[in-house]
Scaffold this active site. Structure first.
Site, mmCIF file in Angstrom:
data_model
loop_
_atom_site.group_PDB
_atom_site.id
_atom_site.type_symbol
_atom_site.label_atom_id
_atom_site.label_comp_id
_atom_site.label_asym_id
_atom_site.label_seq_id
_atom_site.Cartn_x
_atom_site.Cartn_y
_atom_site.Cartn_z
ATOM 1 N N HIS A 246 0.729 -1.189 -0.094
ATOM 2 C CA HIS A 246 0.035 -0.048 -0.087
ATOM 3 C C HIS A 246 1.039 1.115 -0.086
ATOM 4 O O HIS A 246 0.532 2.090 0.635
ATOM 5 C CB HIS A 246 -1.024 -0.016 1.252
ATOM 6 C CG HIS A 246 -2.085 -0.989 1.030
ATOM 7 N ND1 HIS A 246 -3.107 -0.761 0.163
ATOM 8 C CD2 HIS A 246 -2.262 -2.211 1.669
ATOM 9 C CE1 HIS A 246 -4.073 -1.828 0.592
ATOM 10 N NE2 HIS A 246 -3.289 -2.757 1.057
ATOM 11 N N ASP A 309 -0.463 -4.691 6.024
ATOM 12 C CA ASP A 309 -1.558 -5.530 5.126
ATOM 13 C C ASP A 309 -1.369 -5.897 3.877
ATOM 14 O O ASP A 309 -0.595 -4.902 3.233
ATOM 15 C CB ASP A 309 -2.913 -4.858 5.228
ATOM 16 C CG ASP A 309 -3.057 -3.573 4.652
ATOM 17 O OD1 ASP A 309 -2.207 -2.904 5.187
ATOM 18 O OD2 ASP A 309 -3.986 -3.271 4.137
ATOM 19 N N GLU A 310 -1.669 -7.031 3.107
ATOM 20 C CA GLU A 310 -1.660 -7.246 1.727
ATOM 21 C C GLU A 310 -0.320 -7.019 1.160
ATOM 22 O O GLU A 310 -0.431 -6.394 -0.197
ATOM 23 C CB GLU A 310 -2.835 -6.263 1.156
ATOM 24 C CG GLU A 310 -4.327 -6.659 1.697
ATOM 25 C CD GLU A 310 -5.259 -6.119 1.093
ATOM 26 O OE1 GLU A 310 -6.219 -6.726 0.810
ATOM 27 O OE2 GLU A 310 -5.339 -4.616 1.009
ATOM 28 N N ALA A 311 0.595 -7.312 1.690
ATOM 29 C CA ALA A 311 1.905 -6.961 1.103
ATOM 30 C C ALA A 311 2.247 -8.303 0.209
ATOM 31 O O ALA A 311 3.270 -9.186 0.301
ATOM 32 C CB ALA A 311 3.025 -7.072 2.309
ATOM 33 N N GLN A 312 1.248 -8.334 -0.939
ATOM 34 C CA GLN A 312 1.204 -9.488 -1.825
ATOM 35 C C GLN A 312 2.526 -9.569 -2.617
ATOM 36 O O GLN A 312 2.564 -10.510 -3.307
ATOM 37 C CB GLN A 312 -0.080 -9.454 -2.463
ATOM 38 C CG GLN A 312 -1.380 -9.685 -1.585
ATOM 39 C CD GLN A 312 -2.686 -9.389 -2.297
ATOM 40 O OE1 GLN A 312 -2.654 -9.145 -3.536
ATOM 41 N NE2 GLN A 312 -3.626 -9.180 -1.539
#
Ligand SMILES: CC1=[NH+][C@H]2[C@@H](O1)O[C@H](CO)[C@@H](O)[C@@H]2O
Length: 498
Positions: A246, A309-312
């Site tokens: 993000h 979050d969401e460190a894809q």
């Protein structure tokens, strides 16, 4: 009747003992007496006066409380409260001649003032003088919160919301005894706080938003103004700089932050999971240190939220490396780290607070953390996310975690929601409002009300008071107040709006 006000209180207090047949009437002669020698208690008296002077038209002078028993009128004291009240609770005694609010801390007095507000008729929310009488029902109320942490999160990154909108939200949060405001300051679509050592983060990274609008950012003075306004209402700000994912706004602002050395374009869509700080570059940690240092200096509260979050597109190994470097930086700047729950797998420091945003009632990472001694903040996305649509026809909001009608947001127990996370491991609750689809204060009102109030009740009231049939009545009784406040709330068919 005034006694009905006692039954309508939201959040439900721990104990309410009406005194039948007793009414206290505020008059032009009413004085507010306050505990001498406590500027914070005086601040609560100021908030009370600000609240009551416009609708009543009374002078309501503030004077030091005498050492003798309370005189006629309203008295705020930091002594003599029932020991059950703790640091955030209060005891309120209303008789024909006196209204006495006792607490052990100013925060408790402030909470009691919100109850007092609800004991007065809805016309107390008017900005202009209304005819009396201004009656309070005789009663003894002893009250204190179930959970210490009752929060609301506002995402000012997807759509920028100016200081005035944030202050207006703070006013609404205070009414329901919410005591933390989490500001999601940075994301892929925008960086919303000036950082002097990296000015392009705000000037360029804050220059747009979802949908391509002008975006914006807070100067440090504006951020200080929000923090001070919230503090005066006993709300602690928890700022979030989301990382390593993000982070497109930051990566777009400084090419050197990118592993490739090239800055990506600014983004105005709502995709997630495509950005990552460059874990292998030393400049990344100078960047993080500079940002967190400047942020910590602006933040009197004990927490910095580092997202996580969401460190894809960050490999698990790199994610661990990143957190191993960054969590100590938070501590170095004198703060405790908070993050979306997945970060907690990277640390055994039980000072770190995982914020649960999952949609299931089992999560091994969070249960393991609770077992290790971490305190969990509950924000289950299918219960507490205020940006979820109420139903398929809701005009704004998202629906990835499901539709959340008012009763859905009520029917869960934060103290036992996630298996392996007992009440003793729960810090409290937070209601996040992500703003991919929230552009205006009216949009904010529509999604936050009434479900923000539901989460505030779950955070404050004893589980023994949890009952949808009675809660929906109390919620419905708030409508006349919200109408006078101009709140554009969602009139759910599940609630008997007064
Ligand atoms: C912690 C978390 N990360 C995602 C997820 O929540 O859903 C939000 C929308 O509901 C979205 O805005 C956010 O970026």
């Amino acid at each position: 009747s005034t006694a009905q006000a006692l039954a309508d209180l939201v959040p439900a207090p721990v104990s309410v003992q009406p005194t039948a047949g007793v009414t206290h009437v505020l008059t032009a002669d009413t004085t507010i007496h306050v505990q001498p020698g406590s500027p914070a208690a005086r601040g609560v008296a100021d908030r009370l006066a600000e609240m009551l002077r416009p609708p009543t038209g009374f002078a309501l002078p503030i004077a030091d409380a005498p050492a003798t028993p309370p005189r006629a009128g309203i008295t705020l004291l930091l002594s003599g409260a029932d020991s059950r009240v703790g640091d955030q609770g209060y005891q309120l005694d209303v008789t024909a001649d006196t209204v006495v609010l006792r607490a052990r801390q100013p925060a408790g007095l402030f909470a009691g003032v919100q109850t007092l507000r609800q004991l007065l008729p809805p016309k107390v929310e008017s900005a202009t003088a209304q005819p009396g009488p201004w009656e309070l029902p005789g009663a003894r109320i002893v009250d204190h919160p179930r959970f210490a942490h009752r929060g609301a999160m506002l995402d000012v990154a997807r759509h920028f919301h100016p200081v005035a909108t944030v202050k207006r939200y703070v006013d609404q949060l205070a009414r329901y005894k919410v005591n933390y405001l989490h500001l999601h300051l940075t994301d892929d679509q925008g960086w919303r706080l000036m950082i002097d050592s990296w000015p392009r983060l705000a000037t360029y990274g804050g220059s747009t938003q979802v949908g391509g609008g002008p975006g914006g950012y807070y100067t440090k003075d504006q951020y200080r103004e929000i923090v001070a306004y919230a503090a005066a209402r006993h709300i602690t700000v928890i700022p979030e700089v989301d990382m390593p994912g993000h982070t497109n706004a930051a990566l777009a602002s400084y090419a050197e932050l990118n592993c490739s050395g090239e800055a990506p374009p600014l983004r105005t869509d709502i995709a997630v999971g495509y950005s990552s700080l460059c874990v292998g570059k030393e400049i990344t940690y100078r960047f993080v240190d500079d940002v967190l240092r400047e942020l910590a200096e602006l933040t009197p509260g004990p927490y910095l939220h580092i997202g996580g979050d969401e460190a894809q597109v960050t490999s698990p190994a790199d994610y661990q490396t990143f957190m191993d470097r960054v969590l100590p930086i938070v501590e170095k700047h004198g703060k405790r780290p908070m993050g979306w729950h997945e970060f907690v797998r990277t640390t055994t420091d039980t000072a770190a607070v995982p914020q649960y945003w999952g949609t299931t009632t089992s999560n091994s990472e969070v249960a393991d953390a609770a077992r290790r001694g971490h305190q969990v903040l509950m924000s289950p996305a299918n219960k507490a996310y205020l940006d979820m649509k109420y139903n398929p026809s809701t005009p704004i909001g998202l629906s990835w975690a499901g539709y959340i009608e008012v009763r859905d947001s009520y029917e869960w127990n934060p103290g036992s929601h996630v298996s392996g996370v007992p009440e003793s491991a729960v810090r409290g609750v937070e209601a996040p409002l992500w703003t991919e689809t929230v552009e205006t204060p009216a949009h904010l009102d529509y999604l936050a009300f009434p479900r923000l109030v539901v989460i505030a009740e779950l955070g404050w009231s004893p589980w023994s008071t949890h009952d949808w049939t009675s809660f929906r009545e109390r919620l419905g009784a708030q409508a006349p107040r919200w109408q006078r406040l101009g709140l554009e709330f969602y009139r759910s068919p599940q609630v008997p709006w007064r």
